[in-house]
Design an enzyme around this catalytic site. Structure first.
Site, PDB file in Angstrom:
ATOM      1  CB  SER A   1      10.431  13.535  -1.070  1.00 23.53           C
ATOM      2  OG  SER A   1      10.621  12.576  -0.069  1.00 23.53           O
TER       3      SER A   1
ATOM      4  CG  ASP B   1      12.122  11.997   3.578  1.00 26.35           C
ATOM      5  OD1 ASP B   1      11.733  12.504   4.644  1.00 26.35           O
ATOM      6  OD2 ASP B   1      11.341  11.714   2.641  1.00 26.35           O
TER       7      ASP B   1
ATOM      8  CG  ASP C   1       7.552  11.948   3.578  1.00 26.57           C
ATOM      9  OD1 ASP C   1       8.735  11.617   3.413  1.00 26.57           O
ATOM     10  OD2 ASP C   1       6.748  12.112   2.632  1.00 26.57           O
TER      11      ASP C   1
ATOM     12  CD  GLU D   1       6.303   2.638   0.275  1.00 26.54           C
ATOM     13  OE1 GLU D   1       6.099   1.966  -0.738  1.00 26.54           O
ATOM     14  OE2 GLU D   1       6.602   3.835   0.264  1.00 26.54           O
TER      15      GLU D   1
ATOM     16  CG  ASN E   1      10.436   4.224   1.769  1.00 27.35           C
ATOM     17  OD1 ASN E   1       9.731   4.414   2.760  1.00 27.35           O
ATOM     18  ND2 ASN E   1       9.978   4.363   0.534  1.00 27.35           N
TER      19      ASN E   1
ATOM     20  N   PRO F   1       7.639  -3.317 -12.805  1.00 21.44           N
ATOM     21  CG  PRO F   1       5.747  -2.670 -14.036  1.00 21.44           C
ATOM     22  CD  PRO F   1       6.244  -3.717 -13.077  1.00 21.44           C
ATOM     23  CB  SER F   2      10.380   2.014 -13.198  1.00 20.66           C
ATOM     24  OG  SER F   2      10.286   3.403 -12.955  1.00 20.66           O
ATOM     25  N   GLY F   3       7.501   2.983 -12.197  1.00 19.91           N
ATOM     26  CA  GLY F   3       6.318   3.783 -12.491  1.00 19.91           C
ATOM     27  C   GLY F   3       6.598   4.952 -13.405  1.00 19.91           C
ATOM     28  CB  THR F   4       8.835   7.529 -13.419  1.00 22.37           C
ATOM     29  OG1 THR F   4       9.982   6.942 -12.786  1.00 22.37           O
ATOM     30  CG2 THR F   4       7.844   7.950 -12.346  1.00 22.37           C
TER      31      THR F   4
END
EC number: 5.4.2.3
Length: 553
Positions: A68, A283, A287, A377, A379, A506-509
């Site tokens: 992406s 992007d 998408d 979203e 974004n 929190p970040s997911g990663t």
């Protein structure tokens, strides 16, 4: 290899794609995504997994190789479910498990999944695969194919496609053509035909200032290629100039929807000097989409996913009312949606708004609760979902002679608009055509559209912490439940500012906590974000330097 026992066939394939065990991989909303040079064994394993998934659901499954909006040196893969949706969450766990399994244990891992899920390995398996334009994608596609063949799966390699195009084709295949023709030409033909038919239902007034001239930033990616092919089917109804088309520059390098959204400025390689010029950025896998323009004073204006969502929701609401269709419609946003967009949708458009956790799969699932569910979203990733009931009522109303001609026309416009929308996933090309139809119907310029509401100033920050799991949230991530005292502290800080809100998640990663703040002025939003970030740093075991105080305050 196809005549070997399962364990032996898997082992032979794994020997060509050895797993060195030095990295830990995780399958999430964006699939698996990391540096391309370590992905080869993961793609082989995903090839095994999608064959199991295809047999488990007795349908065609898709895989698209893409990262992406990530830099060109990264890559990844997303699995597509039978109706074009994202991989079922329980199978995300299986994908993570198999991606991290050693070569020695891989055969047993696969056999355990076969037994646990009661998969009939005698059933056929069919996989659609495609890739973006990254240099690494071709080799990774071969690793995926090796995995598919190890378990005697069949596949069709579509080569270069946008992510939404592959989602579309998988759904077409599994509906036996009911959603459309599962070819790239079928995709363009369906959208172009629907676009033309929607426009034919609309009457452009003499006062209309709409122009169908667009400058499109293709992010030096797959979208640049596919939007040019789309243009060949539109019969000059739009005048599209494509920039960052991949002939110069790297994928997503200082361009693309994510760059424009985050940096709040035009991409490199795109002329924006002309006041009011309609500009669009896709992007890397096409998408996401954002619109923007520069006004006569040289000020940059971004029309992001929130602006697109409210434009689409408002227009569909108008058509439903004009057609006298009683359907349950809603707009789904995340906590990152600008507060002004939520207020505009609720108070002006009279469209109910629901909030979902960050991640398109959460919005998609929540949108299914409505007869017509619009989700985006901020974004720029989003689409519209129509229930079976909505589809039936719209089609029926378009042919109902008992209704007035105006009512039938509104229903007919809705029917063609539904054909123009890619319901499987956010699709930058489809969304762009939908937006252009609506702007055409309203006779709006970019300035007109932007004037619908004014975004509240906002700021996003991030704080490094020892362990992101110390932050737990509820209420679609808008309220922190741990650590103790944090939410109360945030509430106290927010109360000092006008028209303000803030949340942390929190970040997911990675071990990062993300802070979002908005208020009535940019200075206030910056100050609010700083205060909340500082509180997170102290209460959630921040590491490194504490947040820097904003210069504007």
């Amino acid at each position: 290899m196809n005549n070997l026992p399962v364990h032996q066939a898997i082992a032979v394939g794994a020997s060509k794609h050895p797993h060195k065990g030095k990295n830990v991989f995780s399958y999430g909303t964006a699939g698996i995504r990391c540096r391309a040079d370590i992905l080869d064994p993961v793609l082989y394993r995903l090839g095994l997994l999608v064959v199991l998934r295809s047999r488990a659901v007795r349908a065609t499954i898709g895989v698209v190789i893409t990262a992406s909006h990530n830099p060109e040196q990264d890559n990844g893969a997303k699995v597509v479910e039978p109706m074009g949706e994202m991989l079922l969450q329980t199978w995300e766990g299986y994908a993570t498990q198999i991606a991290n399994t050693s070569d020695e244990d891989l055969g047993q891992c696969v056999q355990s999944l076969i037994s646990e899920l009661n998969i009939d390995m005698a059933l056929p398996a069919n996989i659609f695969l495609a890739r973006d334009t990254r240099p690494s994608s071709f080799g990774l596609a071969q690793a995926l194919i090796d995995g598919i063949q190890a378990l005697k799966g069949d596949y069709i390699d579509y080569g270069l496609l946008s992510t939404p195009q592959l989602h579309y084709m998988v759904r077409c295949q599994n509906t036996q053509g009911g959603y459309g023709n599962p070819t790239e030409h079928g995709y363009y033909s369906k959208l172009a035909s629907a676009f033309t038919k929607v426009r034919e239902q609309q009457s452009e007034t003499d006062e209309s200032e709409y122009t169908g001239e667009l400058s499109v930033d293709g992010a030096n990616g797959i979208g640049a290629l596919k939007i040019q092919q789309m243009c060949q089917h539109l019969n000059n109804q739009l005048k599209i100039s494509v920039y960052n088309d991949g002939t110069h520059g790297q994928l997503n390098d200082r361009c693309g929807a994510d760059f424009v959204k985050v940096q709040q400025k035009p991409p490199h390689g795109m002329p924006t000097e002309e006041a009011g010029r309609k500009c669009v950025s896709l992007d890397g896998d096409a998408d996401r989409i954002v619109y923007y323009f520069v006004d006569s004073d040289g000020v940059f204006h971004l029309l992001d996913g929130d602006k697109i969502a409210t434009l689409i929701a408002g227009y569909i609401q108008e058509l439903l009312t004009a057609a006298n269709l009683q359907l349950n419609m809603g707009l789904v946003q995340t906590a990152y949606a600008n507060g002004s967009s939520t207020q505009y949708a609720t108070d002006v458009l009279k469209v109910p708004v629901a909030c979902a956790c960050t991640g398109v799969k959460h919005l998609h699932h929540r949108a299914q609760d409505f007869d017509v569910g619009v989700y985006f979203e901020a974004n720029g990733h989003g689409t519209v979902l129509f229930s079976a009931l909505a589809t039936e009522k719209i089609n029926s109303a378009s042919q109902d002679e008992r209704l007035s001609s105006d009512q039938r026309q509104a229903a007919t416009t809705l029917k063609y608009l539904q054909d123009l929308i890619n319901e499987t996933v956010g699709d930058a090309i489809s969304d762009m055509l939908v937006v252009e139809c609506i702007l055409h119907a309203k006779g709006w310029t970019m300035t007109d559209w932007n004037a619908a509401y004014t975004d509240l100033p906002n700021r996003q920050l991030k704080v490094k912490v020892k362990d992101r799991r110390v932050i737990q949230t509820t209420n679609a991530e808008r309220c922190a439940t741990t650590p103790a005292g944090l939410q109360e502290a945030i509430d106290g800080i927010v109360s000092k500012y006008n028209n303000a809100r803030s949340f942390v998640r929190p970040s997911g990663t990675e071990d990062i906590v993300r802070i979002y703040a908005e208020a009535d002025t940019q200075v206030a939003a910056d100050s609010l974000a700083y205060e909340v970030a500082t509180k997170v740093y102290h209460l959630a075991d921040g590491v490194g330097d504490p947040p820097a105080q904003p210069s504007s305050s």
